[in-house]
Structure formats: structure tokens, C-alpha cells
Motif scaffolding. Structure first.
Motif, PDB file in Angstrom:
ATOM      1  N   ALA A  47     -14.312  85.053  10.042  1.00  0.00           N
ATOM      2  CA  ALA A  47     -15.207  85.781  10.078  1.00  0.00           C
ATOM      3  C   ALA A  47     -16.148  85.758   8.770  1.00  0.00           C
ATOM      4  O   ALA A  47     -17.260  85.972   8.974  1.00  0.00           O
ATOM      5  CB  ALA A  47     -14.499  87.249   9.687  1.00  0.00           C
ATOM      6  N   LEU A  48     -15.731  84.923   7.807  1.00  0.00           N
ATOM      7  CA  LEU A  48     -16.394  84.885   6.589  1.00  0.00           C
ATOM      8  C   LEU A  48     -17.556  83.711   6.964  1.00  0.00           C
ATOM      9  O   LEU A  48     -18.883  83.831   6.735  1.00  0.00           O
ATOM     10  CB  LEU A  48     -15.793  84.350   5.581  1.00  0.00           C
ATOM     11  CG  LEU A  48     -16.529  84.120   4.204  1.00  0.00           C
ATOM     12  CD1 LEU A  48     -17.337  85.223   3.617  1.00  0.00           C
ATOM     13  CD2 LEU A  48     -15.495  83.790   3.055  1.00  0.00           C
ATOM     14  N   THR A  50     -18.742  82.885  10.177  1.00  0.00           N
ATOM     15  CA  THR A  50     -19.697  83.431  10.888  1.00  0.00           C
ATOM     16  C   THR A  50     -20.444  84.320  10.128  1.00  0.00           C
ATOM     17  O   THR A  50     -21.772  84.341  10.508  1.00  0.00           O
ATOM     18  CB  THR A  50     -18.676  84.301  12.016  1.00  0.00           C
ATOM     19  OG1 THR A  50     -17.881  83.349  12.736  1.00  0.00           O
ATOM     20  CG2 THR A  50     -19.764  84.980  13.100  1.00  0.00           C
ATOM     21  N   GLY A  51     -19.908  85.194   9.201  1.00  0.00           N
ATOM     22  CA  GLY A  51     -20.867  86.175   8.542  1.00  0.00           C
ATOM     23  C   GLY A  51     -21.952  85.202   7.660  1.00  0.00           C
ATOM     24  O   GLY A  51     -23.273  85.700   7.526  1.00  0.00           O
ATOM     25  N   ALA A  54     -24.765  84.590  10.317  1.00  0.00           N
ATOM     26  CA  ALA A  54     -25.327  85.607  10.559  1.00  0.00           C
ATOM     27  C   ALA A  54     -26.315  85.999   9.303  1.00  0.00           C
ATOM     28  O   ALA A  54     -27.178  86.518   9.349  1.00  0.00           O
ATOM     29  CB  ALA A  54     -24.638  86.890  10.885  1.00  0.00           C
ATOM     30  N   GLY A  55     -25.807  86.135   8.210  1.00  0.00           N
ATOM     31  CA  GLY A  55     -26.366  86.424   6.808  1.00  0.00           C
ATOM     32  C   GLY A  55     -27.565  85.595   6.793  1.00  0.00           C
ATOM     33  O   GLY A  55     -28.632  86.212   6.165  1.00  0.00           O
ATOM     34  N   THR A 142     -27.490  86.106   0.610  1.00  0.00           N
ATOM     35  CA  THR A 142     -26.430  85.531   1.372  1.00  0.00           C
ATOM     36  C   THR A 142     -25.467  84.462   0.718  1.00  0.00           C
ATOM     37  O   THR A 142     -24.434  84.259   0.790  1.00  0.00           O
ATOM     38  CB  THR A 142     -26.811  84.833   2.660  1.00  0.00           C
ATOM     39  OG1 THR A 142     -27.595  86.070   3.427  1.00  0.00           O
ATOM     40  CG2 THR A 142     -25.781  84.084   3.780  1.00  0.00           C
TER      41      THR A 142
END
Length: 174
Positions: A47-48, A50-51, A54-55, A142
Motif C-alpha cells: 500500500a505504501l 503504491t501510494g 499515486a502521490g 509525497t
């Protein structure tokens, strides 16, 4: 599509290639009696990361910051260097490399390639990329958020991996 969007999408494609490699290597490891450690932190790590991607896209496209060559080009070079280091690690570890902590008991530690220089070079690549990739286009929020969230996760991951490797090499010494 902006050049930065293309860069982030290329990194996302690279991540997919890593996952394909990891799946193949996990199957090899399991055929050789491997055990997996630290399953609990893996979804957080996915998740991190992927974030991060995205960020990078969201911040670059919403903050309205222009590309700053004095920062962007050196960060681009560091992001590429991080990718090169990551794939050097993958190539050096061969079928033993994985995105998960999967260790085949009885195998000696790898001491070639970047592992002759440091114990966990892939995590250096993660830290450098987490700072450099967002900063290619001035996505400093980010970079900061990812780094602050990733440092405790890396501490958990390093403890987990070191414990797993210690356990596996103890089996080899018997």
C-alpha cells in the motif's frame, strides 16, 4: 501525457515486473523448502509503495509546481540509479530475491554483487527512490510523507529479514 507521468508509469511497470519475478522466485523457494516471515507487514508495504506512485502523480498535477531542472535532473539520475541498484540486487540474488521475506533454510548468505558492499542494498534503493522520484517534479510533500512512513516500516522489515536470515543460516551450520 507529461514526461513525468510517463516516468511514474514506467516505474509502475517496473514494479509489475518485480511482482512477476517475485512470484516466480517464491515458487522456486517453496520447492526448496522455504519459509515465509513477516507476512503482516507486507500489505502495508504494498500500500505504501503504491501510494508513493499515486502521490507522485497527484501532487505533480495538482500543486502546479513547474519542473525545476536544477533539482529535477539530479533527482532523475538518482531515481535511475536506484532502479539500477534494485535490479543489480535482483540479478545477484537470482531465484532467492523476493518482495516478501522468503528464505530457503541451509543456503549461505549471498556475499557477491552489491551484497559485498552492504547487507541490504535493496533498501538503500528504496530510500533513494522514495526521495528522488517525487522530487523529479517537485513533489516534496509525497517525498516527505513516503519517507516518514517508510522508515518505521523499513525498521520492521530489516528486523524481520535479519531474523529470518539468522534462522536460515543457523540451519546451514548444523
Amino acid at each position: 501525457m507529461t514526461p513525468y507521468t510517463l516516468l511514474v508509469l514506467l516505474v509502475a511497470g517496473e514494479r509489475l515486473a518485480e511482482l512477476v519475478t517475485a512470484r516466480r522466485n517464491a515458487a522456486w523457494s517453496r520447492r526448496h523448502g522455504a519459509a515465509e516471515y513477516g507476512r503482516g507487514h507486507y500489505p502495508v508495504m504494498v500500500a505504501l509503495h503504491t501510494g508513493l506512485l499515486a502521490g507522485c502523480l497527484v501532487e505533480a498535477h495538482t500543486a502546479g509546481r513547474p519542473f525545476q531542472p536544477a533539482l529535477g535532473w539530479p533527482m532523475f539520475a538518482l531515481a535511475l540509479a536506484a532502479q539500477a541498484l534494485r535490479w543489480w540486487c535482483i540479478r545477484t540474488l537470482g531465484p532467492r530475491w523476493n518482495t516478501r521475506v522468503i528464505v530457503v533454510p541451509g543456503l549461505p548468505l549471498v556475499t557477491g554483487g552489491p551484497y559485498r558492499l552492504m547487507s541490504h542494498p535493496n533498501y538503500l534503493a528504496v530510500v533513494v527512490e522514495g526521495l528522488a522520484l517525487p522530487l523529479v517534479h517537485g513533489a516534496w510533500i509525497t517525498a516527505l510523507c513516503f519517507t516518514l512512513a517508510d522508515l518505521p516500516l523499513l525498521a520492521v522489515r530489516l528486523r524481520c529479514e535479519n531474523s529470518a536470515l539468522t534462522t536460515a543460516t543457523a540451519v546451514a551450520a548444523r
